[in-house]
Design an enzyme around this catalytic site. Sequence first.
Site, PDB file in Angstrom:
ATOM      1  N   ASP A 187      20.806  20.105  21.852  1.00 22.81           N
ATOM      2  CA  ASP A 187      20.239  18.750  21.843  1.00 22.81           C
ATOM      3  C   ASP A 187      19.699  18.446  20.445  1.00 22.81           C
ATOM      4  O   ASP A 187      18.770  19.108  19.979  1.00 22.81           O
ATOM      5  CB  ASP A 187      19.110  18.713  22.889  1.00 22.81           C
ATOM      6  CG  ASP A 187      18.434  17.359  22.979  1.00 22.81           C
ATOM      7  OD1 ASP A 187      18.706  16.454  22.161  1.00 22.81           O
ATOM      8  OD2 ASP A 187      17.596  17.221  23.890  1.00 22.81           O
ATOM      9  N   ILE A 188      20.253  17.446  19.793  1.00 21.92           N
ATOM     10  CA  ILE A 188      19.869  17.144  18.403  1.00 21.92           C
ATOM     11  C   ILE A 188      18.421  16.656  18.298  1.00 21.92           C
ATOM     12  O   ILE A 188      17.817  16.765  17.236  1.00 21.92           O
ATOM     13  CB  ILE A 188      20.869  16.131  17.781  1.00 21.92           C
ATOM     14  CG1 ILE A 188      20.826  16.191  16.251  1.00 21.92           C
ATOM     15  CG2 ILE A 188      20.624  14.715  18.287  1.00 21.92           C
ATOM     16  CD1 ILE A 188      21.971  15.444  15.578  1.00 21.92           C
ATOM     17  N   GLY A 223      24.161   7.833  25.604  1.00 25.19           N
ATOM     18  CA  GLY A 223      24.533   9.009  24.826  1.00 25.19           C
ATOM     19  C   GLY A 223      23.410   9.515  23.931  1.00 25.19           C
ATOM     20  O   GLY A 223      22.235   9.483  24.294  1.00 25.19           O
ATOM     21  N   VAL A 224      23.792   9.974  22.749  1.00 24.11           N
ATOM     22  CA  VAL A 224      22.809  10.549  21.833  1.00 24.11           C
ATOM     23  C   VAL A 224      21.824   9.477  21.338  1.00 24.11           C
ATOM     24  O   VAL A 224      20.648   9.766  21.084  1.00 24.11           O
ATOM     25  CB  VAL A 224      23.524  11.296  20.680  1.00 24.11           C
ATOM     26  CG1 VAL A 224      24.188  10.373  19.704  1.00 24.11           C
ATOM     27  CG2 VAL A 224      22.582  12.252  19.981  1.00 24.11           C
ATOM     28  N   ASP A 225      22.278   8.245  21.240  1.00 18.36           N
ATOM     29  CA  ASP A 225      21.413   7.125  20.842  1.00 18.36           C
ATOM     30  C   ASP A 225      20.247   6.981  21.831  1.00 18.36           C
ATOM     31  O   ASP A 225      19.066   6.894  21.428  1.00 18.36           O
ATOM     32  CB  ASP A 225      22.279   5.843  20.813  1.00 18.36           C
ATOM     33  CG  ASP A 225      21.619   4.662  20.142  1.00 18.36           C
ATOM     34  OD1 ASP A 225      20.540   4.826  19.542  1.00 18.36           O
ATOM     35  OD2 ASP A 225      22.205   3.559  20.222  1.00 18.36           O
ATOM     36  N   SER A 229      31.081   9.261  17.438  1.00 16.96           N
ATOM     37  CA  SER A 229      32.237   8.603  18.090  1.00 16.96           C
ATOM     38  C   SER A 229      32.928   9.448  19.166  1.00 16.96           C
ATOM     39  O   SER A 229      33.861   8.953  19.801  1.00 16.96           O
ATOM     40  CB  SER A 229      33.302   8.135  17.082  1.00 16.96           C
ATOM     41  OG  SER A 229      32.865   6.979  16.390  1.00 16.96           O
TER      42      SER A 229
HETATM   43  N1  AR6 Z   1      22.253  15.819  21.183  1.00 18.74           N
HETATM   44  C1  AR6 Z   1      23.442  15.999  20.562  1.00 18.74           C
HETATM   45  N2  AR6 Z   1      24.577  15.391  20.967  1.00 18.74           N
HETATM   46  C2  AR6 Z   1      24.503  14.576  22.045  1.00 18.74           C
HETATM   47  C3  AR6 Z   1      23.299  14.327  22.740  1.00 18.74           C
HETATM   48  C4  AR6 Z   1      22.129  14.996  22.257  1.00 18.74           C
HETATM   49  N3  AR6 Z   1      20.938  14.828  22.827  1.00 18.74           N
HETATM   50  N4  AR6 Z   1      23.574  13.463  23.753  1.00 18.74           N
HETATM   51  C5  AR6 Z   1      24.899  13.191  23.696  1.00 18.74           C
HETATM   52  N5  AR6 Z   1      25.461  13.866  22.671  1.00 18.74           N
HETATM   53  P1  AR6 Z   1      27.852   9.158  22.132  1.00 18.74           P
HETATM   54  P2  AR6 Z   1      29.535   7.522  20.365  1.00 18.74           P
HETATM   55  C6  AR6 Z   1      26.851  13.900  22.203  1.00 18.74           C
HETATM   56  O1  AR6 Z   1      28.476   8.598  23.343  1.00 18.74           O
HETATM   57  O2  AR6 Z   1      30.759   8.060  20.989  1.00 18.74           O
HETATM   58  C7  AR6 Z   1      25.782   4.613  22.561  1.00 18.74           C
HETATM   59  O3  AR6 Z   1      25.608   3.776  23.675  1.00 18.74           O
HETATM   60  C8  AR6 Z   1      27.950  13.456  23.150  1.00 18.74           C
HETATM   61  O4  AR6 Z   1      28.278  14.514  24.039  1.00 18.74           O
HETATM   62  O5  AR6 Z   1      26.393   9.377  22.127  1.00 18.74           O
HETATM   63  O6  AR6 Z   1      29.459   7.434  18.860  1.00 18.74           O
HETATM   64  C9  AR6 Z   1      25.552   3.875  21.253  1.00 18.74           C
HETATM   65  O7  AR6 Z   1      24.532   2.909  21.376  1.00 18.74           O
HETATM   66  C10 AR6 Z   1      29.086  13.183  22.177  1.00 18.74           C
HETATM   67  O8  AR6 Z   1      29.749  14.390  21.854  1.00 18.74           O
HETATM   68  O9  AR6 Z   1      28.188   8.292  20.796  1.00 18.74           O
HETATM   69  C11 AR6 Z   1      26.880   3.262  20.985  1.00 18.74           C
HETATM   70  O10 AR6 Z   1      27.028   2.040  21.696  1.00 18.74           O
HETATM   71  C12 AR6 Z   1      28.370  12.712  20.914  1.00 18.74           C
HETATM   72  O11 AR6 Z   1      26.983  13.000  21.126  1.00 18.74           O
HETATM   73  C13 AR6 Z   1      27.848   4.282  21.519  1.00 18.74           C
HETATM   74  O12 AR6 Z   1      27.137   5.023  22.503  1.00 18.74           O
HETATM   75  C14 AR6 Z   1      28.519  11.236  20.650  1.00 18.74           C
HETATM   76  O13 AR6 Z   1      28.593  10.537  21.875  1.00 18.74           O
HETATM   77  C15 AR6 Z   1      28.289   5.255  20.455  1.00 18.74           C
HETATM   78  O14 AR6 Z   1      29.300   6.077  20.976  1.00 18.74           O
END
Ligand code: AR6
Length: 191
Positions: free
Chosen positions: A20-21, A46-48, A136
């Site tokens: 978890d980042i 997601g991570v956001d 992404s």
């Molecule tokens: N720590 C590290 N990585 C994570 C965490 C975490 N806590 N949570 C998820 N990931 P995504 P995107 C990973 O969907 O594809 C949002 O709604 C996840 O498994 O977070 O760039 C934004 O607001 C994946 O491998 O980002 C945008 O609208 C990676 O983070 C949209 O999603 C990125 O997945 C961006 O989509």
Amino acid sequence: ETFRLSAAAGAGALKLHKGDITLWSVDGATDAIVNAANGRMLGGGGVDGAIHQAAGPQLVQACRKVPEVKPGIRCPTGEARITPAFELPVSRVIHTVGPIYDMDKQPELLLKNAYENSLKLAKENGIQYIAFPAISCGIFRYPPKEAANIAISTARQFSVDLKEVHFVLFTDELYDIWRETAQEMLAQFEK
Ligand code: AR6
């Protein structure tokens, strides 16, 4: 796992972690995590979502203050913006927006720009340690092996600017892909 970003003596290191980042930090003063945000910069899934949750409500207030470059858009795809990190253990959050894989034109270029502009902004702000998620590779559906190639090759190009570039991968699958790609592209540190 740790890799050398270049053969040069004193060159930066690339470090891979699974997890978890929002829990990552090196010193709380010269470190930053990167958020895979969207153009509005007001949070999301997601991570956001995890970063906003962990940073607390001040983060969205800080994001709101980032000027819009067109209506509703604070950070166009491929660009990056920096804010404080509030309750996170790092000093700053760098918000970048990766491409939506099957919708945006030239996704390779946009993903490279997202990494490159994050690294440049880090350098300009005195950041020495930076951690990226797999930008992404979640909601935006970028194929992970192609994303890993771009992520690691772009990190290598900027290896002189930062002490360490980390990737914090959320799943076993992503961690294995990043490790395999680093093994193909970089030399490993002697253990
Ligand atoms: N720590 C590290 N990585 C994570 C965490 C975490 N806590 N949570 C998820 N990931 P995504 P995107 C990973 O969907 O594809 C949002 O709604 C996840 O498994 O977070 O760039 C934004 O607001 C994946 O491998 O980002 C945008 O609208 C990676 O983070 C949209 O999603 C990125 O997945 C961006 O989509």
